[in-house]
Design a protein around this motif. Sequence first.
Motif, PDB file in Angstrom:
ATOM      1  N   ILE A  27      44.555  25.888  32.220  1.00 25.57           N
ATOM      2  CA  ILE A  27      43.206  26.386  31.968  1.00 25.57           C
ATOM      3  C   ILE A  27      43.222  27.899  31.968  1.00 25.57           C
ATOM      4  CG2 ILE A  27      40.829  26.438  32.807  1.00 25.57           C
ATOM      5  CD1 ILE A  27      41.244  23.745  34.053  1.00 25.57           C
ATOM      6  N   ASN A  28      42.559  28.493  30.965  1.00 22.31           N
ATOM      7  CA  ASN A  28      42.356  29.929  30.888  1.00 22.31           C
ATOM      8  C   ASN A  28      40.849  30.178  30.877  1.00 22.31           C
ATOM      9  OD1 ASN A  28      45.211  31.297  30.103  1.00 22.31           O
ATOM     10  ND2 ASN A  28      45.011  29.267  29.140  1.00 22.31           N
ATOM     11  N   LEU A  29      40.331  30.793  31.969  1.00 25.59           N
ATOM     12  CA  LEU A  29      38.895  31.002  32.137  1.00 25.59           C
ATOM     13  C   LEU A  29      38.574  32.433  31.725  1.00 25.59           C
ATOM     14  CD1 LEU A  29      36.138  29.984  33.102  1.00 25.59           C
ATOM     15  CD2 LEU A  29      36.760  30.719  35.416  1.00 25.59           C
ATOM     16  N   ILE A  30      37.884  32.613  30.601  1.00 28.24           N
ATOM     17  CA  ILE A  30      37.503  33.933  30.105  1.00 28.24           C
ATOM     18  C   ILE A  30      35.988  34.039  30.208  1.00 28.24           C
ATOM     19  CG2 ILE A  30      37.494  35.490  28.135  1.00 28.24           C
ATOM     20  CD1 ILE A  30      39.929  32.774  27.873  1.00 28.24           C
ATOM     21  N   LYS A 860      29.842  29.478  38.326  1.00 32.29           N
ATOM     22  CA  LYS A 860      29.889  28.024  38.328  1.00 32.29           C
ATOM     23  C   LYS A 860      31.312  27.478  38.286  1.00 32.29           C
ATOM     24  CE  LYS A 860      25.392  27.257  36.120  1.00 32.29           C
ATOM     25  NZ  LYS A 860      24.678  26.591  35.014  1.00 32.29           N
ATOM     26  N   TRP A 861      32.308  28.350  37.963  1.00 33.13           N
ATOM     27  CA  TRP A 861      33.691  27.890  37.786  1.00 33.13           C
ATOM     28  C   TRP A 861      34.633  28.512  38.818  1.00 33.13           C
ATOM     29  CZ3 TRP A 861      34.027  24.060  34.312  1.00 33.13           C
ATOM     30  CH2 TRP A 861      33.024  23.977  33.358  1.00 33.13           C
ATOM     31  N   ARG A 862      34.083  29.006  39.929  1.00 28.83           N
ATOM     32  CA  ARG A 862      34.931  29.660  40.929  1.00 28.83           C
ATOM     33  C   ARG A 862      35.946  28.713  41.558  1.00 28.83           C
ATOM     34  NH1 ARG A 862      29.958  32.844  43.982  1.00 28.83           N
ATOM     35  NH2 ARG A 862      29.604  34.439  42.351  1.00 28.83           N
ATOM     36  N   ASP A 863      35.561  27.425  41.679  1.00 30.93           N
ATOM     37  CA  ASP A 863      36.453  26.452  42.332  1.00 30.93           C
ATOM     38  C   ASP A 863      37.282  25.674  41.323  1.00 30.93           C
ATOM     39  OD1 ASP A 863      34.304  25.179  41.212  1.00 30.93           O
ATOM     40  OD2 ASP A 863      33.903  23.854  42.921  1.00 30.93           O
ATOM     41  N   LEU A 864      37.539  26.267  40.133  1.00 30.90           N
ATOM     42  CA  LEU A 864      38.327  25.573  39.117  1.00 30.90           C
ATOM     43  C   LEU A 864      39.829  25.688  39.397  1.00 30.90           C
ATOM     44  CD1 LEU A 864      37.925  23.914  36.569  1.00 30.90           C
ATOM     45  CD2 LEU A 864      38.014  26.024  35.229  1.00 30.90           C
ATOM     46  N   GLY A 865      40.200  26.598  40.311  1.00 29.81           N
ATOM     47  CA  GLY A 865      41.608  26.712  40.677  1.00 29.81           C
ATOM     48  C   GLY A 865      42.412  27.621  39.763  1.00 29.81           C
ATOM     49  N   VAL A 866      41.744  28.472  38.971  1.00 26.43           N
ATOM     50  CA  VAL A 866      42.455  29.407  38.092  1.00 26.43           C
ATOM     51  C   VAL A 866      41.850  30.788  38.275  1.00 26.43           C
ATOM     52  CG1 VAL A 866      43.024  27.630  36.419  1.00 26.43           C
ATOM     53  CG2 VAL A 866      40.902  28.928  36.153  1.00 26.43           C
ATOM     54  N   GLU A 867      42.606  31.789  37.856  1.00 27.39           N
ATOM     55  CA  GLU A 867      42.137  33.167  37.952  1.00 27.39           C
ATOM     56  C   GLU A 867      41.294  33.511  36.736  1.00 27.39           C
ATOM     57  OE1 GLU A 867      43.889  37.745  38.317  1.00 27.39           O
ATOM     58  OE2 GLU A 867      45.235  36.007  38.188  1.00 27.39           O
ATOM     59  N   PRO A 868      40.028  33.884  36.926  1.00 27.82           N
ATOM     60  CA  PRO A 868      39.185  34.214  35.778  1.00 27.82           C
ATOM     61  C   PRO A 868      39.579  35.552  35.167  1.00 27.82           C
ATOM     62  CG  PRO A 868      37.995  34.616  37.808  1.00 27.82           C
ATOM     63  CD  PRO A 868      39.287  33.982  38.202  1.00 27.82           C
ATOM     64  N   ARG A 869      39.335  35.712  33.865  1.00 28.34           N
ATOM     65  CA  ARG A 869      39.641  36.953  33.153  1.00 28.34           C
ATOM     66  C   ARG A 869      38.342  37.520  32.606  1.00 28.34           C
ATOM     67  NH1 ARG A 869      45.104  36.353  29.696  1.00 28.34           N
ATOM     68  NH2 ARG A 869      44.879  38.622  29.886  1.00 28.34           N
ATOM     69  N   ASP A 870      38.044  38.783  33.004  1.00 26.96           N
ATOM     70  CA  ASP A 870      36.799  39.442  32.642  1.00 26.96           C
ATOM     71  C   ASP A 870      36.962  40.093  31.270  1.00 26.96           C
ATOM     72  OD1 ASP A 870      34.428  40.763  32.439  1.00 26.96           O
ATOM     73  OD2 ASP A 870      34.542  41.718  34.405  1.00 26.96           O
ATOM     74  N   LEU A 871      36.159  39.648  30.322  1.00 29.91           N
ATOM     75  CA  LEU A 871      36.263  40.160  28.969  1.00 29.91           C
ATOM     76  C   LEU A 871      35.848  41.631  28.897  1.00 29.91           C
ATOM     77  CD1 LEU A 871      37.018  39.368  26.110  1.00 29.91           C
ATOM     78  CD2 LEU A 871      34.681  38.605  25.737  1.00 29.91           C
ATOM     79  N   GLU A 872      34.866  42.038  29.691  1.00 29.35           N
ATOM     80  CA  GLU A 872      34.446  43.445  29.702  1.00 29.35           C
ATOM     81  C   GLU A 872      35.590  44.340  30.188  1.00 29.35           C
ATOM     82  OE1 GLU A 872      31.726  44.878  28.640  1.00 29.35           O
ATOM     83  OE2 GLU A 872      30.848  42.982  27.937  1.00 29.35           O
TER      84      GLU A 872
END
Length: 881
Positions: A27-30, A860-872
């Motif tokens: 999973i890639n969280l952007i 809402k996706w903090r507990d998805l188990g992946v590091e989020p990537r901030d587009l800004e």
Amino acid sequence: MKLQRLRVEQFRQFRQGLELDSLQPGINLIHGPNESGKSTLVRAIRAAFFERYRSKSAEDLAPWGDSSAAPTVELVFVHNQQHWQLDKRFLKRHRCDLQVGDTTFSGEEAEEKLAELLGYQFPKKGASKEEHWGIPGLLWVEQGSGQDIEKAVQHAGGHLKSALNNLVGEVASSGGDEVIQAVEQQRKELLTATGRPRGDYQTLANTREELQQQVADLQTRIEQYRAQVDRLGSLTTEHEQAELDRPWEEARRGMQRAEEKYREVEALQEQQSRGRSSLEQLQQNLALLQQSQAHWHSQNEQLDVRHRNYQQARSELEHKERTSPERLKAVETARHQYESASKAVQTAHLREKRERLQKEHARLETELATLTQNQKKAVETQTHLESARKVKSNNLIDINALRQLRQNQRELDDARIRLQTVATRVSWSLESGKSLSLDGDRIEGQGEKLLLESGTLTVPGLGSIGIQPGGDDLASLRRTLERLEQSVAQQLTDLAVESVEAGEQKLARLQNAEAQIQRFDELLKSLAPNGVGQLESLKTEAESELLARNSELEALPAMDSDTEIPSLSLAEAALKQAEARLAEAESRQHQQETELLQARHACNTAHSEWQRMQDELKNPERQQQMEELAREIASVSKQQAELETNLKEREARISQARPELLKQDIERYRATAEHQENARQKRALELSEIRARLQAWGAEGLEEQYNEKSTELEHANRRYLELDRRAKALDLLLNLLKEKRQALTRRLQAPLQKHLDHYLTVLFPDASLEVDENLIPGKFSRGTELGQMAELSFGAREQMGLISRLAYADLLQEAGRPTLIILDDTLVHSDADRLDGMKRILFDAAKRHQILLFTCHPEKWRDLGVEPRDLEALKLESHTA
């Protein structure tokens, strides 16, 4: 397929370029706020694959207001352990280069290579549309379209079925058309194309429905009859209780008590009237004494006045004495009328008692007649009860054994049908004059025959042909048929009946007898709850009470039938009026006497005053008389004060007694008594009507009609069920044969259904989502809920759409096809519990697929188990670089 790097430049808002690298295989969280470019990145990926690099319809990819821009997309991904890199530029200096390992492709060759890899196609001209997107159009979810999956599956259907065929292999279709046609022909004899009855089946169904309606109508009338019986019981109890309590008599007694209290108040009012008259007399006397006292000082001037007053008083006295005899005569007349009214009330009471005794006498006669009738009916019912018990003993049968016999008979009929279905059918069509021999029987013309055993067909002049019905099924069916025939024969012997129908008839007679026993027993209990002897005892008591009422009636004094006797209420009202007139006449007489005494007293006083004044003018003891006058004035004043006190106390007692409420009580009790008596009469009338109605209904024999129609209905049901079983068996057989034709479709659906169930049970443990022959999700069930996926809520459809896409991705991966899942702001309509379940599903799918998840709600996706990537932050880094 695992995307590693994405770079865009001069692409919509990314004028200076943006690079998204180091993408993970899971999973890639952007994330980023609205208008930060998330959807632009998704559009760039779609354009890189779907849009022709020479397309003239790609103007929307350029930055706003920049007509000289050349939108560029660079993609690096890995597939089958090979390095793939795509460089694509649109509009200005357009080009397309694809490098796969050490091999390079350019232009349309590179685009077709990508389309073949991912499973989509390019339009012949113009912009790429949804129907061209194939597998990526199914797995790449645009913002707000997660719930729409039907068209995406249709557009990717060919690629999906190709992948399924690679998994399960090609399977040839099966035959059986002739068997299906034969079953359809037999089914047409009983059912229409829509499954409705026809022919004898339809006729029997109509007869059965008519009998059911008749039985239901009879049941309704029987229930009405029983309801009337219940009403008769409750009304009889209510009537007897009312006759025992006699509330109208209590109301009459209440009215008498209120009248007595009112008469007491009237007496106080009369005393008050007399007291006021005495007060007026004392006031007048006091006024005279005071006037006399005042006149002592002016006796010489008032002597003539006293003489005139004396003459006037004497004239008034003479007038009062002349009118006194008329007042005495009026009192005598009123007293005579009061005595006559009192005698009328006594006569009315006597008549009321006579009428009450006569009504009681009539009630006892009716009750005695009812008891006599019930005693007779009870004896007859007891006789019928014994007869029904004899019928029951003569038709005893084991219901369980009969039920088992019916089951075995149905199995025997089904076995015969199956045996006829699988038996070898020999049909012939011979020319005129030609014949053959089948098992020694001559056959000619046209015909057919079912062979259950081996047979020989002899052709004259040629020889014979042996026909051997084959298959273990036939032998097994024959053995089953023989076993069932023996079992049915043994059960018929054990039950001592000739057939199932005879057993049913015997059971019907048994049930009918049991119903009659129950009905006669209930009827006997209703007629004689405590036995026939108790009825005889009640009858004797009624006769004794009737004799007692006769004695009371005979003991009453005779009444003149020619004399008109008013009702008790009218007589009492007349007595009250006579009493009021008498009181008024006596009051007037008393007032006349008072006025006469006052006139006499005034005359004597005036004469005395005049004489005394005349004497006083000559009397030397005048001073002494003045003192005596003063003492008399004081005495009269004291009497006046005492009388006023008594009047106030009496007025308080009258006010406390509330005479207006006493009048209302009298009227209320009178109305209550009349209402109670009217209710008593209505109850008696209703009892008579109900008894007459029940006698009429009982004469119709509702129970007997009901039993006859029930028996007819049961016979019709049995005949109907025989045809119904055959129709259902043929319908079931036809459906089974047709289902065989759908076996290939189900084999194709099985791998997809496996993956679909894997994800669905995470969100709904007890639910299922089925796919149709086109692999489109349709029927959704959960517990007792059943419906189509399109009928779910928006959020639930969105969740089902994502689950279905993940199942398609698993299927494609299992078939060796590349997968990439892109989700643009999806699941925004999910509640907290459902979203948590979807996170588990996404985390599980990420073990097998790469997922690009774009969102503007990173919390809402903090507990998805992946590091989020901030587009800004990525945009700032790109600008700094």
